[in-house]
Design an enzyme around this catalytic site. Structure first.
Site, PDB file in Angstrom:
ATOM      1  N   GLU A   1       0.811  -1.216   0.000  1.00  0.00           N
ATOM      2  CA  GLU A   1       0.000   0.000   0.000  1.00  0.00           C
ATOM      3  C   GLU A   1       0.846   1.269   0.000  1.00  0.00           C
ATOM      4  O   GLU A   1       0.722   2.131   0.865  1.00  0.00           O
ATOM      5  CB  GLU A   1      -0.971  -0.040   1.183  1.00  0.00           C
ATOM      6  CG  GLU A   1      -1.926  -1.230   1.060  1.00  0.00           C
ATOM      7  CD  GLU A   1      -2.961  -1.287   2.168  1.00  0.00           C
ATOM      8  OE1 GLU A   1      -3.193  -0.262   2.819  1.00  0.00           O
ATOM      9  OE2 GLU A   1      -3.537  -2.370   2.359  1.00  0.00           O
TER      10      GLU A   1
ATOM     11  N   HIS B   1     -18.072  -8.915   6.221  1.00  0.00           N
ATOM     12  CA  HIS B   1     -16.701  -8.445   6.419  1.00  0.00           C
ATOM     13  C   HIS B   1     -16.011  -9.309   7.467  1.00  0.00           C
ATOM     14  O   HIS B   1     -16.542  -9.510   8.557  1.00  0.00           O
ATOM     15  CB  HIS B   1     -16.699  -6.974   6.881  1.00  0.00           C
ATOM     16  CG  HIS B   1     -15.320  -6.402   7.022  1.00  0.00           C
ATOM     17  ND1 HIS B   1     -14.905  -5.676   8.100  1.00  0.00           N
ATOM     18  CD2 HIS B   1     -14.249  -6.470   6.193  1.00  0.00           C
ATOM     19  CE1 HIS B   1     -13.639  -5.310   7.927  1.00  0.00           C
ATOM     20  NE2 HIS B   1     -13.218  -5.783   6.793  1.00  0.00           N
TER      21      HIS B   1
ATOM     22  N   GLU C   1     -12.595  -9.015   9.128  1.00  0.00           N
ATOM     23  CA  GLU C   1     -11.267  -8.502   9.453  1.00  0.00           C
ATOM     24  C   GLU C   1     -10.612  -9.519  10.372  1.00  0.00           C
ATOM     25  O   GLU C   1     -11.198  -9.899  11.389  1.00  0.00           O
ATOM     26  CB  GLU C   1     -11.364  -7.134  10.133  1.00  0.00           C
ATOM     27  CG  GLU C   1     -10.020  -6.586  10.603  1.00  0.00           C
ATOM     28  CD  GLU C   1      -8.990  -6.541   9.481  1.00  0.00           C
ATOM     29  OE1 GLU C   1      -9.276  -5.941   8.424  1.00  0.00           O
ATOM     30  OE2 GLU C   1      -7.901  -7.138   9.636  1.00  0.00           O
TER      31      GLU C   1
ATOM     32  N   HIS D   1      -8.446  -8.186   1.231  1.00  0.00           N
ATOM     33  CA  HIS D   1      -7.667  -6.973   1.455  1.00  0.00           C
ATOM     34  C   HIS D   1      -6.419  -7.299   2.269  1.00  0.00           C
ATOM     35  O   HIS D   1      -6.445  -8.187   3.108  1.00  0.00           O
ATOM     36  CB  HIS D   1      -8.516  -5.923   2.170  1.00  0.00           C
ATOM     37  CG  HIS D   1      -9.484  -5.252   1.244  1.00  0.00           C
ATOM     38  ND1 HIS D   1      -9.595  -3.891   1.136  1.00  0.00           N
ATOM     39  CD2 HIS D   1     -10.351  -5.762   0.341  1.00  0.00           C
ATOM     40  CE1 HIS D   1     -10.503  -3.583   0.225  1.00  0.00           C
ATOM     41  NE2 HIS D   1     -10.998  -4.702  -0.269  1.00  0.00           N
TER      42      HIS D   1
ATOM     43  N   GLU E   1      -7.453  -6.192  -2.718  1.00  0.00           N
ATOM     44  CA  GLU E   1      -6.958  -4.822  -2.575  1.00  0.00           C
ATOM     45  C   GLU E   1      -5.484  -4.864  -2.993  1.00  0.00           C
ATOM     46  O   GLU E   1      -5.179  -4.657  -4.158  1.00  0.00           O
ATOM     47  CB  GLU E   1      -7.123  -4.343  -1.128  1.00  0.00           C
ATOM     48  CG  GLU E   1      -6.700  -2.902  -0.928  1.00  0.00           C
ATOM     49  CD  GLU E   1      -6.763  -2.491   0.540  1.00  0.00           C
ATOM     50  OE1 GLU E   1      -7.197  -1.371   0.800  1.00  0.00           O
ATOM     51  OE2 GLU E   1      -6.337  -3.271   1.415  1.00  0.00           O
TER      52      GLU E   1
ATOM     53  N   GLU F   1      -9.225   4.247  -0.252  1.00  0.00           N
ATOM     54  CA  GLU F   1      -9.322   4.634   1.160  1.00  0.00           C
ATOM     55  C   GLU F   1      -8.245   5.650   1.542  1.00  0.00           C
ATOM     56  O   GLU F   1      -8.438   6.468   2.435  1.00  0.00           O
ATOM     57  CB  GLU F   1      -9.222   3.410   2.063  1.00  0.00           C
ATOM     58  CG  GLU F   1      -7.864   2.729   2.015  1.00  0.00           C
ATOM     59  CD  GLU F   1      -7.793   1.445   2.851  1.00  0.00           C
ATOM     60  OE1 GLU F   1      -8.842   0.939   3.265  1.00  0.00           O
ATOM     61  OE2 GLU F   1      -6.681   0.946   3.057  1.00  0.00           O
TER      62      GLU F   1
END
Lengths: 715, 715
Positions: free
Chosen positions: B172, B414, B416, B484, B503, B509
């Site tokens: 990222e 989702h 996480e 992600h 991602e 974001e």
């Protein structure tokens, strides 16, 4: 290591400022604990038994990467309390266990460190001490990384240790009996290597550590309730006779990842001047949390036989279905296996085991080598070794389920993970559902080899959590667990009683791989068994045997046949194997009767004689029955066991069956010589029974019928 | 690094002994591959495009701990073949993909090492080269541990790189555009730190690496089909302009655990003198295995909105249900939470999102922050952060399932994981069953933080296998996956097309956390997207915004509103978010119409203009429809896009809707200025459309009705 000259200061301070010392007595007053702060603010404890020093002043503390919790403390509060309850285990040596202790809770804080707070909780029982560190929720600490636990156990002299070498991966060592000053060298001589052992980075021994002091006291150091923490070894200072905690690191060198609020496992020190009290002690279980399972009706102590020993002895039996792996290396193509003709885990052969179990009242049959993977199961190298829902083509799960059910026999599942705990967790739900779907309610797990996740050792924190995860998940599916090659137990079977047994020591299988010394099973009940039952796999009748694969010279179990019978009583476990081949039991049906009869769960136990490494004599009452079983064993020295029957209810007559070593029995030269006799006893009777070299005696007792009273003589 | 003077020898040998050189041409002859052995028996390849050197002689080989497979080889066999097929992806940029290559298989053996054998398989396409190492089953090797892969990519000069820094944990980063000799310094300046980054141990960049040569050639280096191997970074020699493989190690320093037979992922080098061909290339997908799922009918490209952006922007929305964690550290007691009143993932609010989705033809609603754990989810520190079947008390799973179903909308789950992959695998079956039971068929996974198992990085071998495991297990439950913070993709979505997006790059974001540069999305399609679709989260209409938590100065997305629309076409993905808040879409309903209309799956694509880092113009036909969408974007430089409509069928008239930057639009000062116009075109029309600074244009096209032909002007 806490230095002796500092200790003197501490002792001096202890005398000079009595107000600083906190004292605790055990309920019967025999044990006394002292807790003080030294001049550096280090908490220091000492322990006395009947006025005699057991543990000299020894430091307490934990060094975290984020906080040094070892000194600079002041005592904020010290509170005494007492506790007395009696609880009933789901299974065990006693129907009722008394949990009676006096407690001292010392709250410490570090004034120079924003009043960081640590509690040390001491529980003093009549049979020993337990203490643990507690870190309550507080503003200045949250996540912590353990660098070192600094707990000391400073002993008073050059005592005798019964120990195995420190290792992060395995406990399967032969025991060494030696004075502290000599144990290092003696242990080296005695070391039997295992492929995946990871020796500790300093001179350490494992717990439970059994000790006999130069003054004749018996001490056992271990831990209780090992949850979310790494297993403790003990650093040995063989000059000063001091011991200290050595936590198992992960492979990145970290010894634990913690978050507040937390408490460590209990550090335990059992003490007695009578070795029998060490065996009888339920201190470790008492320091564990009560049972967390609401329904335990499905947990059933049991005996089993197994498709197993023939893979260790001579006949060429293999876990693998084919000899594919011998022909060529490389990933095994399981669609192309050719049967090798010597794969015992096949439908027909398992049926024979089921028949044998049914005929002899054995509850279950373990089958190893039933699932794909054995051709190619190198640990640490592969992302997946075994599938736990993929039987070999010659193992018909459905047919065997039906057959076993029709005979009233259970099959025990085997999950060898090749130490790939990561992949086992991947498959766990599928594996357990497969078991439920096919009528299995017990699993023997195995962790042979080096662990994946690769950061872990068998005894590091993540793996300790793994074993518990498996046990808890198994409970969701009403499955009992018998873990092999897992971290040695610390009494967690009280909390999760479906954890019916573990291996975690050098078991009976080693009789085929070098042998177990005659004193081995005279030590295990003082060490390994203090944490919980062992799946030792006794019952080897054919003690002279071939080595694994038949390729090496013949070997021999280190006991007489009768001693193998006695192990069913001296090594209590709710899961007991009759480890030998059915054919060997058929050769000695009268001796096998004892294995058929003996209980695996108990109302009460009476340790009659005991000396670590030398002998054990114990009597037990079968749970809920007017039946008693007695086992006595000795090491290489023949001896006469003295067995008073005073544990029997008074005023009645009992018929006993004595399975004794033959007069000419000897573990090496004549192990199968035995003599079975019956007779009548009362609670006033005393039997003096000779045991052969590495021999034993096994006795069953029940109320006599009128005919028996008439027909049988006094014993 | 392969030394230049050695290379000269090789080139010389290549000339002297022509018989030793093996040559391969691409189907159209533009690309030529040469493979030789140097004097040390090192296999060496070089690559030419239209007679020009692209890759100078570069060594091949792998150094294993158990075997040095880098030299001492002789060529046993070299076989040429050709392959040509057309396959149909489940979704993608093209309904049909041609897989056409010439192949050279070079079988090497090491005579001095018991004839250890290694195959290098080269596939030469018109748009580039793929090659991989293969180790067939053989007697003298089985398990191997990768020490280093030695593959070189020796380039010809001081080319321009479009790159991000090498890292084992994250992709990222903002892109750096610089000549090789200057990239190190430029990249340092550009580096935006992330908490869990693990910089590579040497000077490296990541793949896909986009390169423009000093001669104007376009090159892209990446890998395809990353399975059971660690991800490749590239070592950079900025003096010699050489690159070489740098495999991601685990934290014990090992770069892979392999077993024969095996093959590595493909190393890929796309080459063209036209940047559009790099974008159009399907080489990475072609080098992946065909779809392994029998039934793909349940895999559905979709658009979604989400309870998500409000946690990034201003309003104080939190994933957590309470502010418990702000008050005190320590393990969160989830039975005692007090709602904080700003937890958007609540039943009522999610109903509003469902309503908005239903009203606007959006397929699904992602909800983040629905499950317990967000108060206390530190990665790497805890054994368990989240439960994946435990909603917060204000999130009524059953009611929302029923409500969404009644509206024809799906909810996207989702998960996480806090990078605790180990615990995610523990819970995976339970989590997926919970999804199925509650009507979910898509999951967005997240791996924020440092990985557990602690031996692993995000891109190390075990984790790469983990991501695939999750995708395969998801397929068993008919669940689509959008991962992600996972390893960047390598085309595996061909093999497992339920892996609909990832991602694995700096996504939208970051517009709320420092912003993405105007050239960012002009680079991503040349780099990150070559591995597979990205869940970039476009559609930010309110480009001026507050930072995360509202606590920092206001920030701004680096684009105009219209460029955000164009991204739906320039960043193709079967899973496209409309990332902004419904209220912001309500403010611009005419512009939002494009997002409502645009397709997410395509019959065909035409790259009309492209230059990495500068601009991209692409037209696509919606799958199975007579609808086309065009997107054009530019970096900070305004430009005029030239759009010929020659991709349209001839002889018909089409109505186009052009969503253009306003004349006064500017990404920084006037981002929301736009102009929507409609008009008629034919396949002969050409539109010249001005784009603002970091602006764009989005165009929808469909057949015109008679009324439209009458009522609308030519464009």
């Amino acid at each position: 290591m806490y230095m002796k000259h500092v200790l003197l200061t501490v002792v001096f301070l202890g005398i000079a400022c009595v107000a600083m010392a906190h004292e605790l007595l055990s309920p019967n007053g025999n044990l006394k604990l002292n807790v003080v702060l030294d001049s550096e603010g280090v908490p220091v404890y000492s322990l006395y038994y009947k006025g005699e020093t057991v543990v000299e002043p020894s430091a307490l503390g934990i060094l975290m990467e984020e906080a040094d919790l070892s000194n600079g403390f002041r005592i904020l509060d010290a509170t005494n309390s007492t506790f007395d309850e009696t609880w009933m285990p789901v299974w065990g040596e006693y129907e009722k266990v008394r949990n009676h202790y006096n407690e001292l809770t010392v709250t410490l804080s570090q004034p120079a460190k924003h009043d960081r707070t640590m509690i040390v909780r001491f529980r003093l029982f009549d049979d020993g001490l337990g203490f643990r560190y507690e870190l309550p929720e507080q503003k200045t600490m949250n996540y912590l990384t353990v660098k070192d636990e600094l707990t000391e156990f400073n002993l008073t002299g050059n005592h005798t240790l019964y120990c195995i070498p420190g290792d992060y991966d395995t406990n399967e060592f032969a025991y060494t009996t030696a004075a502290v000053s000599e144990v290092r060298e003696a242990m080296e001589r005695n070391l039997r290597k295992k492929g995946y052992e990871a020796k500790a980075t300093s001179f350490t021994v494992q717990t439970p550590l059994m000790i006999k002091t130069t003054e004749g006291l018996y001490i056992n150091i271990h831990e209780a309730a090992l949850v979310d923490y790494s297993a403790m070894l003990l650093n040995v200072d063989d000059k000063e006779f001091n011991f200290s905690a050595h936590l198992t690191p992960d492979k990145l060198g970290k010894k634990g990842y913690l978050q507040l609020p937390l408490h460590t496992p209990w550090r335990t020190i059992m003490v007695s001047d009578d070795a029998r009290n060490i065996l009888a002690s339920q201190l470790i279980l008492n320091l564990n949390e009560p049972c967390k399972l609401e329904d335990t009706s499905w947990i059933k102590p049991q005996k089993f036989i197994g498709v197993w020993w023939e893979m260790f002895t001579g006949g060429g039996g293999t876990w693998a279905y084919s000899d594919y792996y011998k022909a060529k290396p490389g990933i095994t193509d399981y669609s192309k296996l050719t049967p090798n003709g010597h794969h015992p885990a096949n439908t027909e052969h398992v049926r024979e085991y089921i028949d044998f179990a049914a005929e002899n009242g054995i509850d279950a049959v373990l089958v190893e080598g039933w699932n794909e993977g054995w051709e190619d199961w190198a640990s640490y190298r592969k992302d997946r070794q075994f599938l736990f829902d993929k039987p070999y083509p010659d193992f018909d799960v459905a047919a065997l389920h039906a057959y076993a059910k029709s005979k009233g026999v259970k099959i025990i599942m085997h999950h060898e993970t090749a130490a790939n705990a990561a992949d086992y967790e991947r498959q766990l739900d599928v594996a357990f559902q497969f078991m439920v779907d096919n009528g299995y309610n017990s699993v023997k797990t195995g962790y042979v080899g080096s662990i994946i996740p690769r950061s872990e050792y068998h005894s590091s924190q993540w793996m300790n959590n793994h074993y518990i995860h498996v046990v808890k998940r198994a409970a969701d599916y009403k499955i009992m667990v018998d873990s092999h090659e897992a971290v040695r137990p610390t009494g967690l079977c009280r909390t999760w009683p479906n954890w019916v047994a573990q291996e975690s020591a050098r078991g009976g299988e080693f009789e085929s791989m070098g042998g177990n010394d005659p004193d081995h099973t005279c030590i295990l009940p003082f060490t390994r068994l203090k944490g919980g039952p062992m799946d030792y796999t006794p019952g080897i009748f054919q003690t002279k045997l071939s080595y694994y694969n038949g390729s090496k010279p013949k070997g021999q179990a280190g006991t007489t046949l009768v001693k193998q019978l006695a192990l069913y009583v001296t090594m209590p476990s709710p899961l007991q194997m009759a480890a030998d081949l059915p054919d060997n039991y058929r050769r000695f049906p009268d001796a096998f009767q004892f294995i058929k009869d003996v209980a695996v769960d108990w109302s009460n136990s009476w340790y009659l004689e005991a000396e670590p490494g030398d002998y054990i004599t114990v009597a037990r009452q079968a749970k809920g029955k007017q039946e008693w079983y007695i086992g006595a064993i000795t090491d290489e020295h023949p001896r006469t066991a003295t067995i008073p029957f005073s544990f029997l209810p008074e005023g009645r007559k009992y018929v006993v069956t004595v399975y004794a070593d033959g007069r000419d029995a000897d573990w090496k030269d004549n192990p199968q010589s035995y003599d079975i006799r019956r007779g009548i006893v009362t609670s006033k009777s005393v039997l003096r029974q000779p045991l052969a070299s590495s021999g034993g005696v096994a006795i069953s007792v029940r109320e006599a019928t009128k005919e028996e009273v008439k027909g049988l003589k006094k014993l």
